[in-house]
Motif scaffolding. Sequence first.
Motif, PDB file in Angstrom:
ATOM      1  N   ILE A  27       0.555   2.671   5.958  1.00 42.85           N
ATOM      2  CA  ILE A  27       0.930   2.425   4.570  1.00 42.85           C
ATOM      3  C   ILE A  27       2.423   2.114   4.535  1.00 42.85           C
ATOM      4  N   ALA A  28       2.887   1.539   3.425  1.00 43.22           N
ATOM      5  CA  ALA A  28       4.289   1.112   3.341  1.00 43.22           C
ATOM      6  C   ALA A  28       5.203   2.175   2.756  1.00 43.22           C
ATOM      7  N   GLY A  29       4.619   3.149   2.070  1.00 43.72           N
ATOM      8  CA  GLY A  29       5.454   4.173   1.456  1.00 43.72           C
ATOM      9  C   GLY A  29       4.609   5.294   0.874  1.00 43.72           C
ATOM     10  N   VAL A  30       5.298   6.334   0.421  1.00 48.59           N
ATOM     11  CA  VAL A  30       4.652   7.470  -0.242  1.00 48.59           C
ATOM     12  C   VAL A  30       5.413   7.746  -1.535  1.00 48.59           C
ATOM     13  N   ALA A  31       4.681   7.911  -2.619  1.00 47.76           N
ATOM     14  CA  ALA A  31       5.285   8.256  -3.904  1.00 47.76           C
ATOM     15  C   ALA A  31       5.144   9.756  -4.117  1.00 47.76           C
ATOM     16  N   ASN A  32       6.273  10.432  -4.208  1.00 46.82           N
ATOM     17  CA  ASN A  32       6.263  11.879  -4.430  1.00 46.82           C
ATOM     18  C   ASN A  32       7.560  12.261  -5.128  1.00 46.82           C
ATOM     19  N   SER A  33       7.638  13.500  -5.556  1.00 48.94           N
ATOM     20  CA  SER A  33       8.837  13.955  -6.248  1.00 48.94           C
ATOM     21  C   SER A  33      10.026  13.953  -5.308  1.00 48.94           C
ATOM     22  N   ARG A  69      -3.274   4.378  -2.406  1.00 52.19           N
ATOM     23  CA  ARG A  69      -4.174   5.121  -1.524  1.00 52.19           C
ATOM     24  C   ARG A  69      -3.974   6.621  -1.782  1.00 52.19           C
ATOM     25  N   GLU A  70      -5.035   7.295  -2.203  1.00 51.15           N
ATOM     26  CA  GLU A  70      -4.950   8.712  -2.554  1.00 51.15           C
ATOM     27  C   GLU A  70      -5.261   9.602  -1.346  1.00 51.15           C
ATOM     28  N   TYR A  71      -4.515  10.708  -1.242  1.00 50.47           N
ATOM     29  CA  TYR A  71      -4.680  11.643  -0.137  1.00 50.47           C
ATOM     30  C   TYR A  71      -4.910  13.063  -0.661  1.00 50.47           C
ATOM     31  N   PRO A  72      -5.765  13.831   0.020  1.00 51.28           N
ATOM     32  CA  PRO A  72      -5.977  15.237  -0.372  1.00 51.28           C
ATOM     33  C   PRO A  72      -4.707  16.072  -0.251  1.00 51.28           C
ATOM     34  N   ALA A  73      -3.839  15.707   0.698  1.00 57.97           N
ATOM     35  CA  ALA A  73      -2.578  16.418   0.905  1.00 57.97           C
ATOM     36  C   ALA A  73      -1.499  15.408   1.270  1.00 57.97           C
ATOM     37  N   PHE A  74      -0.277  15.653   0.806  1.00 61.20           N
ATOM     38  CA  PHE A  74       0.814  14.728   1.077  1.00 61.20           C
ATOM     39  C   PHE A  74       1.125  14.638   2.569  1.00 61.20           C
ATOM     40  N   THR A  75       0.872  15.706   3.315  1.00 60.52           N
ATOM     41  CA  THR A  75       1.145  15.675   4.750  1.00 60.52           C
ATOM     42  C   THR A  75       0.374  14.548   5.445  1.00 60.52           C
ATOM     43  N   GLU A  76      -0.835  14.275   4.956  1.00 55.23           N
ATOM     44  CA  GLU A  76      -1.637  13.200   5.526  1.00 55.23           C
ATOM     45  C   GLU A  76      -1.029  11.835   5.225  1.00 55.23           C
ATOM     46  N   SER A  77      -0.453  11.703   4.025  1.00 53.71           N
ATOM     47  CA  SER A  77       0.183  10.431   3.667  1.00 53.71           C
ATOM     48  C   SER A  77       1.435  10.194   4.510  1.00 53.71           C
ATOM     49  N   TYR A  78       2.185  11.255   4.813  1.00 55.61           N
ATOM     50  CA  TYR A  78       3.368  11.113   5.659  1.00 55.61           C
ATOM     51  C   TYR A  78       2.974  10.673   7.071  1.00 55.61           C
ATOM     52  N   ALA A  79       1.860  11.200   7.560  1.00 61.01           N
ATOM     53  CA  ALA A  79       1.382  10.817   8.900  1.00 61.01           C
ATOM     54  C   ALA A  79       1.014   9.335   8.937  1.00 61.01           C
ATOM     55  N   ASP A  80       0.348   8.862   7.882  1.00 55.94           N
ATOM     56  CA  ASP A  80      -0.023   7.444   7.810  1.00 55.94           C
ATOM     57  C   ASP A  80       1.208   6.553   7.668  1.00 55.94           C
ATOM     58  N   LEU A  81       2.221   7.029   6.937  1.00 51.30           N
ATOM     59  CA  LEU A  81       3.456   6.259   6.799  1.00 51.30           C
ATOM     60  C   LEU A  81       4.159   6.134   8.144  1.00 51.30           C
ATOM     61  N   ALA A  82       4.229   7.222   8.880  1.00 51.53           N
ATOM     62  CA  ALA A  82       4.882   7.207  10.196  1.00 51.53           C
ATOM     63  C   ALA A  82       4.148   6.275  11.159  1.00 51.53           C
ATOM     64  N   ALA A  83       2.821   6.191  10.999  1.00 52.32           N
ATOM     65  CA  ALA A  83       2.003   5.351  11.883  1.00 52.32           C
ATOM     66  C   ALA A  83       1.961   3.894  11.427  1.00 52.32           C
ATOM     67  N   GLY A  84       2.559   3.603  10.266  1.00 47.20           N
ATOM     68  CA  GLY A  84       2.590   2.234   9.772  1.00 47.20           C
ATOM     69  C   GLY A  84       1.335   1.800   9.045  1.00 47.20           C
ATOM     70  N   THR A 130       0.852  -1.194   0.000  1.00 46.65           N
ATOM     71  CA  THR A 130       0.000   0.000   0.000  1.00 46.65           C
ATOM     72  C   THR A 130       0.885   1.241   0.000  1.00 46.65           C
ATOM     73  N   ILE A 131       0.726   2.049  -1.037  1.00 49.46           N
ATOM     74  CA  ILE A 131       1.542   3.245  -1.215  1.00 49.46           C
ATOM     75  C   ILE A 131       0.642   4.476  -1.317  1.00 49.46           C
ATOM     76  N   GLY A 132       0.966   5.489  -0.545  1.00 46.70           N
ATOM     77  CA  GLY A 132       0.193   6.726  -0.575  1.00 46.70           C
ATOM     78  C   GLY A 132       0.697   7.685  -1.632  1.00 46.70           C
ATOM     79  N   VAL A 133      -0.202   8.526  -2.122  1.00 45.45           N
ATOM     80  CA  VAL A 133       0.144   9.512  -3.153  1.00 45.45           C
ATOM     81  C   VAL A 133      -0.911  10.614  -3.143  1.00 45.45           C
ATOM     82  N   GLY A 134      -0.546  11.781  -3.629  1.00 43.00           N
ATOM     83  CA  GLY A 134      -1.479  12.898  -3.650  1.00 43.00           C
ATOM     84  C   GLY A 134      -2.587  12.735  -4.683  1.00 43.00           C
ATOM     85  N   LYS A 135      -3.778  13.126  -4.294  1.00 47.74           N
ATOM     86  CA  LYS A 135      -4.931  13.084  -5.196  1.00 47.74           C
ATOM     87  C   LYS A 135      -4.787  14.130  -6.301  1.00 47.74           C
TER      88      LYS A 135
END
Length: 275
Positions: free
Chosen positions: A188-194, A171-186, A144-149
């Motif tokens: 999701i497994a990662g975040v795809a961003n620039s 998993r799509e997020y309205p803001a990348f900050t939310e994906s980073y929070a989920d990554l830190a909490a375990g 499961t990888i997070g990314v911005g919507k």
Amino acid sequence: MIARSLLKGLVGAAFLVGATLSAHAADTLAAVKEAGTLKVGTETAFAPFDFIDAGDHAGLNVDLFAEIGKELGVKIEWVALPWDGVFPALEAGKFDVVAGPATITKKRMERYRFTPPIAEATIAILKKAGDTTISKPDDIAGKTIGVGKATSQLDQLKEFSATLPSKVDIREYPAFTESYADLAAGRIAGVANSLPNIAFVAKQREGTFEVVLPPFGKKSYFGFIGLKDADHAPLMDAIDAALLKIKADGRMAELQKKWFGATFETPDAVKDPAF
């Protein structure tokens, strides 16, 4: 006879109103200078370009538009909103230009005009520090990888996922900050961003996050965005000229070094994006 005269009067009035609106729209740069303000739309959850730091708007965009404002002789007025609402608001005339920045793509160039690139935008993966299950981009298969919507990063992640033996659970997020929070909490497994974004996040939260290298996306660049029409061409021409001057005299490199810890080799214009 009266009806005909009335009709002619209405047509004439409509013509005058249309002509006035057209003349006003065609003089966007003059209007900005007359008002003394350039309105810039952006989201404030895209560090290190735009973010909120101790209640204040900060980032590369803030510093760079301050320099653009000096070159144009105007003040900068920021308009913050979620990323998926930025482009519709630009077209609705809520502001003059978009900071963002946005990845320069073929599809976006069909509809919008981009400034000279301000940074590299190639996409990579951010993982939780110490996660040995991801050591290269292909290892995100089935995870499961997070990314911005509504982002180009989402499009690239989908494309990359299709090449893997098992698809990525995106998993799509309205803001990348939310994906980073989920990554830190375990969650999701990662975040795809620039790469510039996640390198900054990893540096700010050393011991929590790590960048997975190499990047998996095609070489790409970030730029600011304006409307692609004759009415806004003078304004965009002026912003382009300002950015090229800022790049030539070293101010761009100084700001990149400040916010990324490194500088980027960028072309003066992107005419044929990689995707």
